[in-house]
Design an enzyme around this catalytic site. Structure first.
Site, PDB file in Angstrom:
ATOM      1  N   ARG D 261       0.869  -1.187   0.000  1.00 59.06           N
ATOM      2  CA  ARG D 261       0.000   0.000   0.000  1.00 59.06           C
ATOM      3  C   ARG D 261       0.897   1.225   0.000  1.00 59.06           C
ATOM      4  NH1 ARG D 261       0.547   1.511   5.415  1.00 59.06           N
ATOM      5  NH2 ARG D 261       0.226  -0.235   6.848  1.00 59.06           N
ATOM      6  N   HIS D 265      -1.933   3.238   6.626  1.00 57.01           N
ATOM      7  CA  HIS D 265      -2.874   2.151   6.900  1.00 57.01           C
ATOM      8  C   HIS D 265      -4.298   2.694   6.812  1.00 57.01           C
ATOM      9  CE1 HIS D 265      -5.008  -1.078   8.793  1.00 57.01           C
ATOM     10  NE2 HIS D 265      -5.474  -0.222   9.674  1.00 57.01           N
ATOM     11  N   TYR D 274       7.206   3.584  10.776  1.00 54.91           N
ATOM     12  CA  TYR D 274       7.600   2.169  10.693  1.00 54.91           C
ATOM     13  C   TYR D 274       8.102   1.699   9.335  1.00 54.91           C
ATOM     14  CZ  TYR D 274       2.763   1.954   8.981  1.00 54.91           C
ATOM     15  OH  TYR D 274       1.610   2.170   8.299  1.00 54.91           O
TER      16      TYR D 274
HETATM   17  C1  LIG Z   1      -9.985  -8.572  15.459  1.00 53.99           C
HETATM   18  C2  LIG Z   1      -9.345  -7.268  15.121  1.00 53.99           C
HETATM   19  N1  LIG Z   1      -8.238  -6.891  15.795  1.00 53.99           N
HETATM   20  C3  LIG Z   1      -7.642  -5.714  15.531  1.00 53.99           C
HETATM   21  C4  LIG Z   1      -8.144  -4.856  14.575  1.00 53.99           C
HETATM   22  C5  LIG Z   1      -7.476  -3.492  14.311  1.00 53.99           C
HETATM   23  N2  LIG Z   1      -6.849  -3.502  12.986  1.00 53.99           N
HETATM   24  C6  LIG Z   1      -7.472  -2.996  11.897  1.00 53.99           C
HETATM   25  S1  LIG Z   1      -6.585  -3.235  10.486  1.00 53.99           S
HETATM   26  C7  LIG Z   1      -5.336  -4.012  11.339  1.00 53.99           C
HETATM   27  C8  LIG Z   1      -4.139  -4.517  10.594  1.00 53.99           C
HETATM   28  C9  LIG Z   1      -4.520  -5.456   9.472  1.00 53.99           C
HETATM   29  O1  LIG Z   1      -3.383  -5.783   8.719  1.00 53.99           O
HETATM   30  P1  LIG Z   1      -3.498  -6.744   7.473  1.00 53.99           P
HETATM   31  O2  LIG Z   1      -4.284  -7.959   7.844  1.00 53.99           O
HETATM   32  O3  LIG Z   1      -2.127  -6.981   6.961  1.00 53.99           O
HETATM   33  O4  LIG Z   1      -4.359  -5.951   6.415  1.00 53.99           O
HETATM   34  P2  LIG Z   1      -4.018  -4.537   5.753  1.00 53.99           P
HETATM   35  O5  LIG Z   1      -4.544  -3.489   6.672  1.00 53.99           O
HETATM   36  O6  LIG Z   1      -2.507  -4.474   5.627  1.00 53.99           O
HETATM   37  O7  LIG Z   1      -4.691  -4.518   4.434  1.00 53.99           O
HETATM   38  C10 LIG Z   1      -5.617  -4.069  12.703  1.00 53.99           C
HETATM   39  C11 LIG Z   1      -4.733  -4.655  13.734  1.00 53.99           C
HETATM   40  C12 LIG Z   1      -9.314  -5.283  13.897  1.00 53.99           C
HETATM   41  N3  LIG Z   1      -9.885  -4.516  12.943  1.00 53.99           N
HETATM   42  N4  LIG Z   1      -9.875  -6.473  14.176  1.00 53.99           N
END
Ligand SMILES: Cc1ncc(C[n+]2csc(CCOP(=O)(O)OP(=O)(O)O)c2C)c(N)n1
Ligand SMILES: Cc1ncc(C[n+]2csc(CCOP(=O)(O)OP(=O)(O)O)c2C)c(N)n1
Ligand SMILES: [Mg+2]
Ligand SMILES: [Mg+2]
Lengths: 326, 371, 326, 371
Positions: D261, D265, D274
């Site tokens: 990306r 985020h 980071y």
């Molecule tokens: C169960 C849960 N825990 C924590 C979060 C907070 N959170 C939102 S996005 C994220 C990171 C997700 O990373 P990834 O799976 O790599 O997807 P990306 O955002 O990189 O597309 C977190 C920890 C959440 N939405 N749901």
């Protein structure tokens, strides 16, 4: 003394705790390098290293359950749950193990850990980022439940929670993180768990509340004083488990009129327990039914409607008027 | 193309079943490097546990114990997984079916009996015995095993932990999360799967598509191994490697032991509803105790008299434990309130007083006389 | 009509539902070949085959979450959670998705499914097999919460739950599964969700309860009548969400004295909500504080102490005496 | 010994990255079998989504939208994963970052905008468009994707479902449970991982120990594949195989798309904390849109004028959607109560009346004027 926001006070509490006790560590999602999405753990990774400010994989059951193991082994984990809605995956470890290991093992194993959980609404976030979960966990035994309402208490209560021999859910009022500053001592101090605070004294009616709602209650009290000359007592519970029953009942017996204020869904909420306790211990003192100002029995709405859900000053004043004009 | 290549891997060969003794007790490979005393010790432990398990089943049938989960048939796994651990140092995280391993590590039989009789004091293992209480929520204990291993590593203690789980338990999310944490943080945790082919009534074929569970290790880049769970010498060999690896900083190991429970899932279960008599008989022919006995006899380390003696010694030992357990008083009323927190909350004190007043009123207290 | 136990009535309800609607299916742990650990699904695998009586892998989040997908797609899954304590792994799907998909999608997607959960104590089982979880889920919006107390209602309420357009938690009083028999029609019939039943009429005081506790309340009422001549009204709520407020308040206004009876942990329990509702709608009618007879704020004890926890007739009579002699 | 052999497997070779176009747009392998019209169509979609994403970021910065999760850089994944699905038949289960794929399947841009502006109506996708609403609880939607695929299979509908998840999401227990159910019940569900190297701030190296996520497929005996997520032609090729497999009864596929990306985020995140500028620049050099543009130009299918025209068309389209979204009324008070159940409970009716009374009292209603 320094003027600190609530989030700064929490960050300061963590630093103070980690400096005085090498067994204290923080873990969770993005709490290390990134310092947490709210920056509550900012600087800990730099000061204490990756073994004490630990970025975990994205798995709440995993790091909450592992933290329980750490606590039983003798460490003092302070876990950050990124948002209230994301405690759910760890629910099983919380209710079936963390809350029970002491009782199950008749004291052989204990689990002194803290789960810091940015809670409640008010920041216009996405879904699952604005939840009120206290009503469920107040019904779970073996957990303590603490909800600060200002920077001074936040630091003192968090340090007390870290010191506590039992697991503590520490619900942080995220909408107050940067709402205002307050004098907060730099050194170590604790605010005892289980003691409510009289946030404002009054003789005409009592508002029982906690966390972010204390601010709402104080504003409402101001307005009620200005508009009606009512002297409202605002009781900030600070800790829901253990609960300071004496202060609650004492205030209600004094004012004979009570409003309970939370933003939790209305049915079977912690506010219902407060009403039940008044029924148990002070019913005959009541001049009017206890009025409850709560959230609605709906999922927290998306941001455009969030303000419809969260009790505002008007709703509290309306409830005060109800109990006064009964 | 990748999606085709991977299909080419033969997991049953890649994770060939480790075996030291054949079903008939003859050597399947090189002599194990265990002293005669150790061989007899593990044999003794298996015999003791078989006796304990059978007696417990009877106690339950006689209404002298609550629901009980027997492990008969899995003694090689129970003993082999715990025997090489350092008592007072290493930790185990048992399920309801691993009270054999608990006793091997040093949990008194009386504790296990009191637990199944319905007394929490049974879950209070003696100081110095590092066994978590029995964990009933499936697979959760694996995460705790990783957490303790992780904590020990952070504290620079060269502790090893063993987390127990069944074939069914590998389907829970916690299994995955535990393996991933163990791999990422390279924790000295051994995940010991007893694949006894059924999760209550649910067979492996409905639990996972793969022919092995050990191959899950490939998804975490950790060592995985399959072992004949009815061959205690093989289980010991595999555990020795896993323990050495963990203790020397080599991290976690996933062990899949192929085994079978002879009895019901618990005393409330009726295995006839989901498995055949043939399958049971087939597995009894691979009995772990009989297998080692034959090996010992063939090596001239064991005689029939000694065997008789051992079985009656075991019977007596278990009988003594049962007597002790049954002579213990009912849990006091205070107990249900006094361990919820370090300090009972004012509310809990009120509730305890209320209950005692009530029981007083009710005389002997209808409540706590039966059961 | 045939005399059926409660478990037989549930088994019958499932068969009737599956015969009349090909979209109804059951899934969960050991519900197929084995017919469920309580035999609630006995014979379904044989009659309807492995595609409609499905043995799933051992993963509650997996089969509860998958069942939600099935429901949205148009099937009618009836999920069996083997025991109350094992719903916890599916908590996230329940509160963050199943309860919300209709609201989140503004009605585009709906989730008509039933979770059958053998609940409450009384069978001297192992830990986690005797839980009272209604207090948590009554605070979760979008779920319905039904608790039968007898065979006739069990069949009629389960069929109504399967017919319902929304997700229903169906808490089965496991200690009553084989406790007694009752005339139960073989054909299809429903008992509407949200309507309480007057299990016994009376004018002197009201006991509000549900599920297994209805039996306790009726016994206590008998004893109170015999010992004191009190005419006790026993209200069997049957459904906690939706709740039959009119019947509750109507009875309390009539008798002016109320006891709430559950075995849920005391603090922040569903019983607290009942007291809060009386406060809201009938406080001025009360001659005495509402008495609550509940479980204690401790984990359900192991079997030797289980009877210390579960409210028995004596505790209920004592509470009745309190409200009568206030 | 098994534990050694498995170490010998080279997962990066076993799951070699599928690629059709090199970063510079030249062919890495055989010509793709896509008609010029299709090539232009997916290019158009990527350009539209990039414009949409960038404009949305600006809206948020201007306070005209709430917290927003941008996908710029991941357009090849967004378009490639959804383009070949049958609209009105196949289903997708998006995360907060997959509103690109949602639009490719037919969710109007206005819905996505309203969602991020804070209106639940945005989550009400039009009838006939089978996209679940955005799921924020990580990895949960994978289980739903498997459930819908399973239901379709039971109803004999040859439907395919795609569940989206990120690299971080693969650590959740639901990832494991979804893969295991998909494998055991052989459901037509594709698990599409966008490995953009970070979960908020957490890098792959802290998320899992393996060099690939695709190798997890080995633990379930299902096909797994890695693909260059910046190469839409490769993503399309891999998805075509997975869709064909699923539709023909071949069951699930695990796809790991390597991507990045460009932005934060979410709009509340600061990637500088980071990740390095270099890493970003390195990935921008592999831009999926520029890569396909070069290929199209080289093939003589595309001109610079056409390109300029397309970008300005996209800008206008997005602008029109924004105008429409911003012209929509605030959600009515009733809305927060009327969709909790099919029929509002009496209690909900009381609560709605109370709120309306309150807002009435408060005049315009302090509550619903801002935001
Ligand atoms: C169960 C849960 N825990 C924590 C979060 C907070 N959170 C939102 S996005 C994220 C990171 C997700 O990373 P990834 O799976 O790599 O997807 P990306 O955002 O990189 O597309 C977190 C920890 C959440 N939405 N749901
Ligand atoms: C989370 C959870 N779900 C369901 C149960 C009920 N239950 C107890 S044992 C069992 C089967 C376990 O099978 P397996 O993992 O193979 O271990 P085994 O009993 O064969 O040793 C089930 C479903 C439970 N204890 N915990
Ligand atoms: Mg098994
Ligand atoms: Mg990512």
């Amino acid at each position: 003394m320094a003027k600190m926001t609530l989030i700064a006070a929490i960050n300061d509490a963590l630093k103070v705790a980690m400096r005085r006790d090498p067994n204290v560590l923080v873990l969770g999602e993005d709490v290390g390098v990134n310092g947490g999405v709210f920056r509550a753990t900012d600087g800990l990774y730099q000061e204490f290293g990756e073994d004490r400010a630990i970025d975990t994989p994205l798995a709440e059951a995993g790091f909450v359950g592992a933290a329980m193991g750490m606590a039983v082994y003798g460490l003092k984990p302070v876990v950050e749950i990124q948002f209230d809605g994301f405690l759910a995956p760890a629910h099983e470890h919380l209710v079936n193990h963390i809350a029970r290991i002491r009782n199950r093992s008749r004291g052989r194993f204990t689990c002194p850990m803290v789960l810091r959980i940015p809670s409640f609404g008010g920041i216009k976030a996405l879904e699952h980022h604005s939840e009120s979960i206290e009503s469920w966990y107040a019904n779970v035994q073996g957990l303590k439940l603490v909800v600060p309402s200002n920077p001074y208490d936040a630091k003192g209560l968090l340090l007390a929670a870290i010191e506590d021999p039992d697991p503590v859910l520490f619900l942080e009022p995220k909408r107050l993180y940067r709402a205002f500053r307050q004098e907060v001592p730099e050194e170590y101090y604790t605010v005892p768990l289980g003691k409510a605070a009289i946030a404002r004294e009054g003789k005409d009616l009592t508002v029982l509340t906690y966390g972010p709602h204390v601010q709402t209650a104080l504003e409402a009290a101001e307005r009620a004083a200005a508009d009606h000359g009512w002297q409202t007592e605002v009781v900030d519970l600070r800790s829901l488990e253990p609960l300071d029953l004496d202060t609650i009942i004492g205030s209600v017996k004094k004012t004979r009129r009570a409003v309970v204020l939370t933003e939790a869904p209305r049915t079977s909420g912690f506010h219902s327990e407060l009403i039940a306790l008044i029924n148990d211990h002070a019913l005959e003192y009541l001049e009017a039914p206890v009025a409850r100002v709560t959230g609605f029995d709906v999922p927290m709405p998306y941001l455009l409607s969030e303000d419809l859900y969260i009790p505002g000053v008007e709703r509290v004043v309306a409830a005060m008027t109800e109990v006064k004009s009964w | 193309m990748a999606t085709i290549e991977t299909g080419k891997l033969n997991m049953e060969n890649l994770f060939a079943i480790r075996r030291v003794l054949n079903s008939d007790g003859t050597l399947a490979g090189p002599e194990p490097n265990l002293a005669p005393a150790q061989l007899k010790e593990v044999y003794r432990l298996m015999v003791y546990l078989r006796s304990f398990d059978q007696r417990s089943l009877n106690l339950q049938r006689q209404g002298r114990m609550g629901t009980f989960a027997p492990f008969s048939g899995q003694e090689a796994c129970q003993v082999g997984s715990a025997y090489l651990l350092q008592k007072g140092k290493d930790w185990i995280f048992p399920t309801y079916r691993d009270h054999g391993a608990m006793q091997v590590l040093g949990v008194p039989s009386v504790n296990v009996l009191r637990y199944y009789m319905g007394d929490e004091k049974g879950s209070r293992v003696p100081e110095g015995v590092n066994s978590f209480p029995i964990s009933i929520p499936i697979a959760t204990q694996l995460v705790h095993a990783v957490g303790v291993a992780w904590a020990a590593k952070l504290k620079k203690d060269d502790v090893v932990t063993v987390g127990y789980v069944g074939d069914g338990g590998t389907s829970e999310g916690d299994f995955h999360e535990a393996l991933n944490f163990a791999a990422v943080f390279n924790t000295p945790a051994i995940i010991f799967i007893q694949n006894n082919r059924y999760a209550i009534s649910t067979p492996n074929s409905k639990q996972f598509k793969t022919r092995t569970i050990a191959q899950r290790a490939l998804g975490y880049d950790i060592p995985g191994v399959r072992v004949d769970g009815q061959d205690i010498l093989a289980v010991l060999a595999v555990m020795q490697e896993a323990i050495d690896r963990a203790r020397s900083g080599g991290g976690p190991t996933l062990v899949e032991a192929l085994t079978f429970r002879y009895g019901p899932h618990t005393t409330s279960d009726d295995p006839k509803r989901y498995r055949t008599e043939e399958e049971l008989v087939e597995w009894q022919a691979r009995d772990p105790i009989e297998r080692l006995r034959r090996y010992l006899v063939a090596k001239g380390l064991w005689t029939d008299q000694e065997d008789e003696g051992l079985w009656s010694w075991a019977k007596d030992q278990v009988a003594a434990a049962v007597t002790e357990a049954e002579s213990m008083p009912r849990p006091a009323v205070d107990e249900i309130f006094d361990y919820v927190y370090a300090e009972p909350t004012p509310e809990l004190v009120r509730q305890k007083e209320y209950l005692k007043r009530q029981l007083g009123r009710q005389g002997s207290g209808e409540a706590n006389t039966h059961g």
